[in-house]
Design a protein around this motif. Structure first.
Motif, PDB file in Angstrom:
ATOM      1  N   GLN A 196       0.804  -1.489   0.546  1.00 18.19           N
ATOM      2  CA  GLN A 196      -0.056   0.133  -0.494  1.00 18.19           C
ATOM      3  C   GLN A 196       0.649   1.216   0.205  1.00 18.19           C
ATOM      4  OE1 GLN A 196      -3.747  -0.661   0.344  1.00 18.19           O
ATOM      5  NE2 GLN A 196      -3.081  -2.030  -0.935  1.00 18.19           N
ATOM      6  N   GLN A 197       2.241   1.269  -0.177  1.00 16.22           N
ATOM      7  CA  GLN A 197       3.209   2.598  -0.148  1.00 16.22           C
ATOM      8  C   GLN A 197       2.652   2.943  -2.056  1.00 16.22           C
ATOM      9  OE1 GLN A 197       6.984   0.463   0.766  1.00 16.22           O
ATOM     10  NE2 GLN A 197       6.409   1.100   3.619  1.00 16.22           N
ATOM     11  N   GLN A 198       2.627   3.958  -1.124  1.00 17.67           N
ATOM     12  CA  GLN A 198       2.997   5.165  -3.097  1.00 17.67           C
ATOM     13  C   GLN A 198       4.602   4.685  -3.571  1.00 17.67           C
ATOM     14  OE1 GLN A 198       1.625   9.012  -2.625  1.00 17.67           O
ATOM     15  NE2 GLN A 198       1.300   9.210  -4.250  1.00 17.67           N
ATOM     16  N   VAL A 199       4.728   4.910  -4.539  1.00 15.89           N
ATOM     17  CA  VAL A 199       5.575   4.433  -5.576  1.00 15.89           C
ATOM     18  C   VAL A 199       6.190   5.606  -6.124  1.00 15.89           C
ATOM     19  CG1 VAL A 199       6.973   3.082  -7.117  1.00 15.89           C
ATOM     20  CG2 VAL A 199       5.610   1.518  -5.758  1.00 15.89           C
ATOM     21  N   ARG A 200       4.840   6.513  -6.951  1.00 21.06           N
ATOM     22  CA  ARG A 200       5.362   7.349  -7.738  1.00 21.06           C
ATOM     23  C   ARG A 200       4.174   8.601  -7.601  1.00 21.06           C
ATOM     24  NH1 ARG A 200       4.937   7.429 -14.039  1.00 21.06           N
ATOM     25  NH2 ARG A 200       2.887   7.547 -13.385  1.00 21.06           N
TER      26      ARG A 200
END
Length: 201
Positions: A196-200
């Protein structure tokens, strides 16, 4: 070559022949091809000067087409992904989805960049969603309706936001599906489905 939204059969055949296509998305114009055609994908990488290791985003027109990617995930995660494809009118969302065991070896490394996940977005643009759905129903080699979607620009330059800018970059080397963007504020953000982490942003 230029197409309009009444020529989806011709567009599909154009893509199947290994050609590249520029088209409007939510915020900017994208450039795409058949993701299962290695030569076509590598042409995009070459003209954008983009390393293959970065991988490519693919879009589709309906969440139903990608159920094999979603079935192994917890239902809460699936609900979050589905909601992100329904609610935004300012920024689209792309998700890095794990490639399930049933599809191992079937999703090309030239699209994934050698990773065990694939960046997928159900596109909000009605015309492009219709094209993807057309691909899914007409081509058994691509039941997901996938179309490569990377910004229509040379590496490091501003993405095209209309046909004139797209043509300025690539001229007659590619085809164009004419239309307008949805006017979203920013290109898609990317999240990892597992963390659930934002990559961009």
């Amino acid at each position: 070559m230029q197409f309009n939204n009444t020529q989806l059969d011709a567009v599909q055949q154009f893509l199947q022949a290994g050609n590249l296509l520029a088209y409007p998305t939510e915020a900017v114009w994208g450039i795409g091809c058949d993701p299962f055609n290695e030569t076509a994908v590598k042409r995009i990488l070459a003209i954008k000067q983009r390393p293959i290791e970065k991988g490519m985003i693919v879009i589709t027109g309906d969440i139903a087409h990608i159920q094999p990617f979603l079935q192994p995930l917890p239902q809460q995660v699936v609900n979050t992904i589905a909601a992100s494809w329904q609610d935004s009118d300012a920024q689209a969302t792309t998700w890095l989805l794990p490639i399930p065991a049933s599809l191992q070896g079937k999703i090309p490394e030239w699209v994934t960049g050698g990773r065990d996940s694939l960046a997928i977005r159900v596109i909000s643009h009605p015309m492009i969603a219709e094209l993807c759905n057309h691909i899914a129903h007409a081509d058994n080699n691509n039941p997901f309706g996938f179309l490569v979607s990377t910004s229509c620009n040379l590496s490091g330059l501003t993405p095209a936001t209309d046909f004139a800018a797209a043509y300025h970059y690539f001229g007659d080397a590619i085809g164009y599906l004419l239309g307008d963007t949805l006017g979203f504020v920013r290109p898609s953000q990317i999240f990892d489905a597992l963390t659930q982490q934002q990559v961009r942003a």
